[in-house]
Design a protein around this motif. Structure first.
Motif, PDB file in Angstrom:
ATOM      1  N   TYR A  99       0.818  -1.210   0.000  1.00 34.01           N
ATOM      2  CA  TYR A  99       0.000   0.000   0.000  1.00 34.01           C
ATOM      3  C   TYR A  99       0.855   1.264   0.000  1.00 34.01           C
ATOM      4  O   TYR A  99       0.507   2.262  -0.643  1.00 34.01           O
ATOM      5  CB  TYR A  99      -0.929  -0.011   1.224  1.00 34.01           C
ATOM      6  CG  TYR A  99      -2.092   0.920   1.096  1.00 34.01           C
ATOM      7  CD1 TYR A  99      -3.253   0.516   0.439  1.00 34.01           C
ATOM      8  CD2 TYR A  99      -2.039   2.211   1.615  1.00 34.01           C
ATOM      9  CE1 TYR A  99      -4.331   1.364   0.307  1.00 34.01           C
ATOM     10  CE2 TYR A  99      -3.119   3.067   1.488  1.00 34.01           C
ATOM     11  CZ  TYR A  99      -4.261   2.637   0.833  1.00 34.01           C
ATOM     12  OH  TYR A  99      -5.337   3.495   0.692  1.00 34.01           O
ATOM     13  N   TYR A 100       1.966   1.243   0.716  1.00 33.53           N
ATOM     14  CA  TYR A 100       2.864   2.401   0.758  1.00 33.53           C
ATOM     15  C   TYR A 100       4.224   2.124   0.120  1.00 33.53           C
ATOM     16  O   TYR A 100       5.106   2.995   0.153  1.00 33.53           O
ATOM     17  CB  TYR A 100       3.102   2.841   2.210  1.00 33.53           C
ATOM     18  CG  TYR A 100       1.898   3.456   2.876  1.00 33.53           C
ATOM     19  CD1 TYR A 100       1.206   4.502   2.278  1.00 33.53           C
ATOM     20  CD2 TYR A 100       1.459   3.012   4.120  1.00 33.53           C
ATOM     21  CE1 TYR A 100       0.104   5.071   2.894  1.00 33.53           C
ATOM     22  CE2 TYR A 100       0.366   3.575   4.747  1.00 33.53           C
ATOM     23  CZ  TYR A 100      -0.317   4.598   4.124  1.00 33.53           C
ATOM     24  OH  TYR A 100      -1.412   5.165   4.745  1.00 33.53           O
ATOM     25  N   THR A 101       4.414   0.953  -0.419  1.00 35.12           N
ATOM     26  CA  THR A 101       5.748   0.585  -0.925  1.00 35.12           C
ATOM     27  C   THR A 101       5.715   0.111  -2.383  1.00 35.12           C
ATOM     28  O   THR A 101       6.583  -0.634  -2.820  1.00 35.12           O
ATOM     29  CB  THR A 101       6.348  -0.527  -0.044  1.00 35.12           C
ATOM     30  OG1 THR A 101       5.471  -1.667  -0.043  1.00 35.12           O
ATOM     31  CG2 THR A 101       6.569  -0.037   1.370  1.00 35.12           C
ATOM     32  N   PHE A 102       4.696   0.516  -3.160  1.00 34.82           N
ATOM     33  CA  PHE A 102       4.610   0.130  -4.572  1.00 34.82           C
ATOM     34  C   PHE A 102       5.453   1.123  -5.373  1.00 34.82           C
ATOM     35  O   PHE A 102       4.976   2.177  -5.793  1.00 34.82           O
ATOM     36  CB  PHE A 102       3.165   0.144  -5.053  1.00 34.82           C
ATOM     37  CG  PHE A 102       2.923  -0.634  -6.322  1.00 34.82           C
ATOM     38  CD1 PHE A 102       2.328  -1.875  -6.285  1.00 34.82           C
ATOM     39  CD2 PHE A 102       3.320  -0.118  -7.549  1.00 34.82           C
ATOM     40  CE1 PHE A 102       2.108  -2.590  -7.443  1.00 34.82           C
ATOM     41  CE2 PHE A 102       3.110  -0.827  -8.718  1.00 34.82           C
ATOM     42  CZ  PHE A 102       2.503  -2.074  -8.665  1.00 34.82           C
ATOM     43  N   GLU A 103       6.678   0.792  -5.643  1.00 33.17           N
ATOM     44  CA  GLU A 103       7.618   1.717  -6.275  1.00 33.17           C
ATOM     45  C   GLU A 103       7.889   1.398  -7.745  1.00 33.17           C
ATOM     46  O   GLU A 103       8.651   2.117  -8.397  1.00 33.17           O
ATOM     47  CB  GLU A 103       8.942   1.710  -5.505  1.00 33.17           C
ATOM     48  CG  GLU A 103       8.796   2.153  -4.058  1.00 33.17           C
ATOM     49  CD  GLU A 103      10.113   2.150  -3.316  1.00 33.17           C
ATOM     50  OE1 GLU A 103      11.151   1.870  -3.964  1.00 33.17           O
ATOM     51  OE2 GLU A 103      10.139   2.429  -2.103  1.00 33.17           O
ATOM     52  N   ASN A 104       7.261   0.350  -8.278  1.00 28.16           N
ATOM     53  CA  ASN A 104       7.484  -0.030  -9.678  1.00 28.16           C
ATOM     54  C   ASN A 104       6.589   0.813 -10.571  1.00 28.16           C
ATOM     55  O   ASN A 104       5.405   0.520 -10.756  1.00 28.16           O
ATOM     56  CB  ASN A 104       7.214  -1.517  -9.866  1.00 28.16           C
ATOM     57  CG  ASN A 104       7.743  -2.031 -11.193  1.00 28.16           C
ATOM     58  OD1 ASN A 104       7.778  -1.315 -12.189  1.00 28.16           O
ATOM     59  ND2 ASN A 104       8.172  -3.285 -11.200  1.00 28.16           N
ATOM     60  N   ASN A 105       7.142   1.884 -11.126  1.00 28.55           N
ATOM     61  CA  ASN A 105       6.355   2.828 -11.918  1.00 28.55           C
ATOM     62  C   ASN A 105       5.842   2.197 -13.211  1.00 28.55           C
ATOM     63  O   ASN A 105       4.687   2.416 -13.615  1.00 28.55           O
ATOM     64  CB  ASN A 105       7.206   4.057 -12.232  1.00 28.55           C
ATOM     65  CG  ASN A 105       6.382   5.197 -12.791  1.00 28.55           C
ATOM     66  OD1 ASN A 105       5.366   5.581 -12.219  1.00 28.55           O
ATOM     67  ND2 ASN A 105       6.811   5.741 -13.919  1.00 28.55           N
ATOM     68  N   VAL A 106       6.660   1.385 -13.883  1.00 30.16           N
ATOM     69  CA  VAL A 106       6.265   0.765 -15.155  1.00 30.16           C
ATOM     70  C   VAL A 106       5.124  -0.221 -14.933  1.00 30.16           C
ATOM     71  O   VAL A 106       4.135  -0.241 -15.688  1.00 30.16           O
ATOM     72  CB  VAL A 106       7.478   0.070 -15.809  1.00 30.16           C
ATOM     73  CG1 VAL A 106       7.043  -0.679 -17.068  1.00 30.16           C
ATOM     74  CG2 VAL A 106       8.561   1.090 -16.147  1.00 30.16           C
ATOM     75  N   ALA A 107       5.247  -1.046 -13.906  1.00 31.29           N
ATOM     76  CA  ALA A 107       4.191  -2.028 -13.619  1.00 31.29           C
ATOM     77  C   ALA A 107       2.872  -1.330 -13.302  1.00 31.29           C
ATOM     78  O   ALA A 107       1.795  -1.794 -13.708  1.00 31.29           O
ATOM     79  CB  ALA A 107       4.612  -2.915 -12.453  1.00 31.29           C
ATOM     80  N   CYS A 108       2.949  -0.215 -12.599  1.00 29.81           N
ATOM     81  CA  CYS A 108       1.724   0.521 -12.269  1.00 29.81           C
ATOM     82  C   CYS A 108       1.049   1.062 -13.526  1.00 29.81           C
ATOM     83  O   CYS A 108      -0.172   0.946 -13.694  1.00 29.81           O
ATOM     84  CB  CYS A 108       2.057   1.675 -11.325  1.00 29.81           C
ATOM     85  SG  CYS A 108       0.646   2.707 -10.917  1.00 29.81           S
ATOM     86  N   LYS A 109       1.820   1.644 -14.437  1.00 27.32           N
ATOM     87  CA  LYS A 109       1.247   2.193 -15.667  1.00 27.32           C
ATOM     88  C   LYS A 109       0.629   1.085 -16.525  1.00 27.32           C
ATOM     89  O   LYS A 109      -0.468   1.254 -17.091  1.00 27.32           O
ATOM     90  CB  LYS A 109       2.322   2.942 -16.455  1.00 27.32           C
ATOM     91  CG  LYS A 109       2.788   4.226 -15.788  1.00 27.32           C
ATOM     92  CD  LYS A 109       3.855   4.907 -16.610  1.00 27.32           C
ATOM     93  CE  LYS A 109       4.321   6.213 -15.960  1.00 27.32           C
ATOM     94  NZ  LYS A 109       3.250   7.226 -15.895  1.00 27.32           N
ATOM     95  N   CYS A 192       0.383   3.125  -6.172  1.00 25.05           N
ATOM     96  CA  CYS A 192       0.000   3.091  -7.592  1.00 25.05           C
ATOM     97  C   CYS A 192      -1.360   3.763  -7.725  1.00 25.05           C
ATOM     98  O   CYS A 192      -2.409   3.143  -7.533  1.00 25.05           O
ATOM     99  CB  CYS A 192      -0.053   1.648  -8.092  1.00 25.05           C
ATOM    100  SG  CYS A 192      -0.501   1.519  -9.851  1.00 25.05           S
ATOM    101  N   THR A 193      -1.339   5.048  -8.051  1.00 20.47           N
ATOM    102  CA  THR A 193      -2.574   5.819  -8.110  1.00 20.47           C
ATOM    103  C   THR A 193      -2.412   6.943  -9.128  1.00 20.47           C
ATOM    104  O   THR A 193      -1.355   7.080  -9.768  1.00 20.47           O
ATOM    105  CB  THR A 193      -2.904   6.385  -6.713  1.00 20.47           C
ATOM    106  OG1 THR A 193      -4.162   7.054  -6.759  1.00 20.47           O
ATOM    107  CG2 THR A 193      -1.830   7.345  -6.239  1.00 20.47           C
ATOM    108  N   SER A 194      -3.452   7.745  -9.269  1.00 22.25           N
ATOM    109  CA  SER A 194      -3.385   8.877 -10.194  1.00 22.25           C
ATOM    110  C   SER A 194      -2.607  10.019  -9.542  1.00 22.25           C
ATOM    111  O   SER A 194      -2.501  10.117  -8.311  1.00 22.25           O
ATOM    112  CB  SER A 194      -4.796   9.350 -10.563  1.00 22.25           C
ATOM    113  OG  SER A 194      -5.520   9.720  -9.413  1.00 22.25           O
ATOM    114  N   THR A 195      -2.078  10.875 -10.370  1.00 19.75           N
ATOM    115  CA  THR A 195      -1.277  11.976  -9.868  1.00 19.75           C
ATOM    116  C   THR A 195      -2.112  12.905  -8.986  1.00 19.75           C
ATOM    117  O   THR A 195      -3.293  13.151  -9.251  1.00 19.75           O
ATOM    118  CB  THR A 195      -0.669  12.781 -11.034  1.00 19.75           C
ATOM    119  OG1 THR A 195       0.091  13.863 -10.514  1.00 19.75           O
ATOM    120  CG2 THR A 195      -1.745  13.299 -11.964  1.00 19.75           C
TER     121      THR A 195
END
Length: 435
Positions: A99-109, A192-195
């Motif tokens: 919840y607070y440690t999702f740092e994979n930007n590519v996977a999120c997109k 992993c959320t919207s800006t």
């Protein structure tokens, strides 16, 4: 990195002592993951059910079912649902756990793009199915959709879904978010959320608003089409019901008219016989001449010939032949009518079953996507990270509601199974063979 002394009540079962910021973020993340266990279990169950069910749907409607536009679109829907169950759901579960440690930007997109793509493509495919049902039931005399047209429509749907989903690559990502804590520490994690940037808020609102309007348009189109289809089927069934009840009256009136026609034929034969009787009293030449005129002027009447040796006798025995041909034709006509009635009833039952299945799939689609899109618009309007203003129960409900569209991907194959006896036999037969 600075260390902080954390008391035992905050750590739970962990030992107290100095903790750095990263460890504290991980502790807070584990706390949220434990809070969201109901959502994790729920979506894990949906993932398993949807993955297994859609695999069976793809295999059955590809290799075991009769090829048609309807079966083709069902396979296409199952492929989109498989994408959701095999890519989106595992990634969403990982997003809940981190919840607070999702740092994979590519996977999120990629996750958000796949979610939007599968949802849009599924909705537009349901519109294509409803249009095909509408043409086959309400516009029978018009040109129908064939397999080539169905493939072209599917390609167009994929293009539209990609076109409407690509902005998610810019709106979503591993966003740095503040973490609320009871020690008034300035902590940040990644979600992993919207800006949340205020200068991009209007674009996020436009993106979510456009998808909500698309959902409303698709829902309205599906509702209108299936309302017309349902009314047509109802009127058709009503006509069949009236025909069945009036069929007996028609048969009885037909029998009476047949008996009257037979009496008329007897009178015609009697009058013809009186003419033949007059010919018998004439001379041979006159009789032959009259006979030629009679043959050329009148049709042959099938009666039993009288004895030539008694040409001057007027006692002629009339034998009316049995109309075997008419009886055979009536019998064949009855058989054909019975077969056509049975075939019509079967076709109507099959049409009704397929239409009912697709109506239920449409209802599940609307019901599962409505909470998700409504919450997306609401969250974009808030512009804040949800834990900052929601209670624990509200946070659990929000995380389930934001992923409610997964119900559509998981329940569709089981709807096909409930209303398709052959699919049920195939599924349970396979399970029994494995056991």
């Amino acid at each position: 990195m600075a260390s902080i002394n954390i008391s035992r009540p905050f750590l739970g079962n962990r030992s107290a002592g100095p903790v750095d910021n990263d460890s504290l973020v991980q502790l807070l993340n584990d706390e949220k993951a434990a809070l969201l266990i109901p959502a994790t279990v729920f979506f894990s169950l949906l993932m398993v059910l949807g993955f297994v069910g859609n695999l069976f749907v793809c295999y059955y409607y590809t290799f075991q079912s009769k090829r048609s536009t309807n079966s083709f679109f069902i396979v296409v829907l199952a492929v989109y649902d498989l994408i959701s169950c095999s890519i989106s759901m595992p990634t969403e579960i990982a997003d809940i756990e981190h919840y607070y440690t999702f740092e994979n930007n590519v996977a999120c997109k990629i996750l958000r793009f796949v979610n939007y793509f599968a949802g849009i493509a599924s909705g537009l495919t349901l519109v294509a199915i409803a249009t095909d049902r509408f043409k086959r039931i309400c516009r029978v005399t018009k040109p129908q959709m064939d397999m080539a047209a169905a493939r072209r429509v599917s390609v167009i749907i994929v293009a539209i879904a990609i076109l409407l989903s690509w902005p998610s690559f810019y709106i979503y990502g591993a966003i740095r978010v503040p973490i609320e804590n009871e020690y008034d520490l300035e902590l940040y994690g990644y979600d992993c959320t919207s800006t949340k940037d205020t200068k991009y808020r209007k674009y996020v609102m436009m993106f979510n608003g456009a998808h909500f309007l698309l959902f409303v348009a698709v829902s309205a189109a599906l509702t209108i089409l299936y309302s017309i289809i349902g009314r047509t089927i109802y009127l058709h069934q009503k006509r069949i019901y009236k025909y069945k009840h009036s069929d007996g009256k028609l048969k009885r009136s037909g029998t009476k008219s047949s008996s009257r026609l037979t009496s008329g034929q007897v009178k015609s034969v009697t009058s013809s016989l009186s003419v033949n009787d007059e010919k018998c009293t004439q001379s041979p030449v006159q009789s032959e001449t009259a006979e030629k005129k009679s043959v050329s002027a009148q049709p042959t009447i099938p009666i039993e010939a009288f004895d030539k040796r008694n040409t001057h006798s007027t006692n002629i025995e009339i034998v009316e032949p049995k109309d075997h041909t008419r009886e055979n034709l009536e019998s064949d006509h009855k058989d054909v009518n019975a077969q056509s009635k049975q075939q019509t009833t079967q076709v109507d039952a099959e049409t009704l079953r397929v239409t009912l299945v697709m109506i239920l799939v449409t209802v599940v689609f609307i019901t599962s996507f409505l909470p998700y899109l409504s919450l997306m618009v609401w969250r974009a309007a808030k512009g804040k990270h949800e834990p900052l203003f929601l209670s624990d129960a509200g946070l659990v409900a929000l995380n389930i509601g934001l992923r409610s569209f997964f119900l559509n991907s998981s329940l569709n194959p089981w709807i096909y199974g409930i209303f398709n006896s052959k699919f049920r036999q195939f599924y349970f037969g396979w399970c029994c063979r494995k056991k």
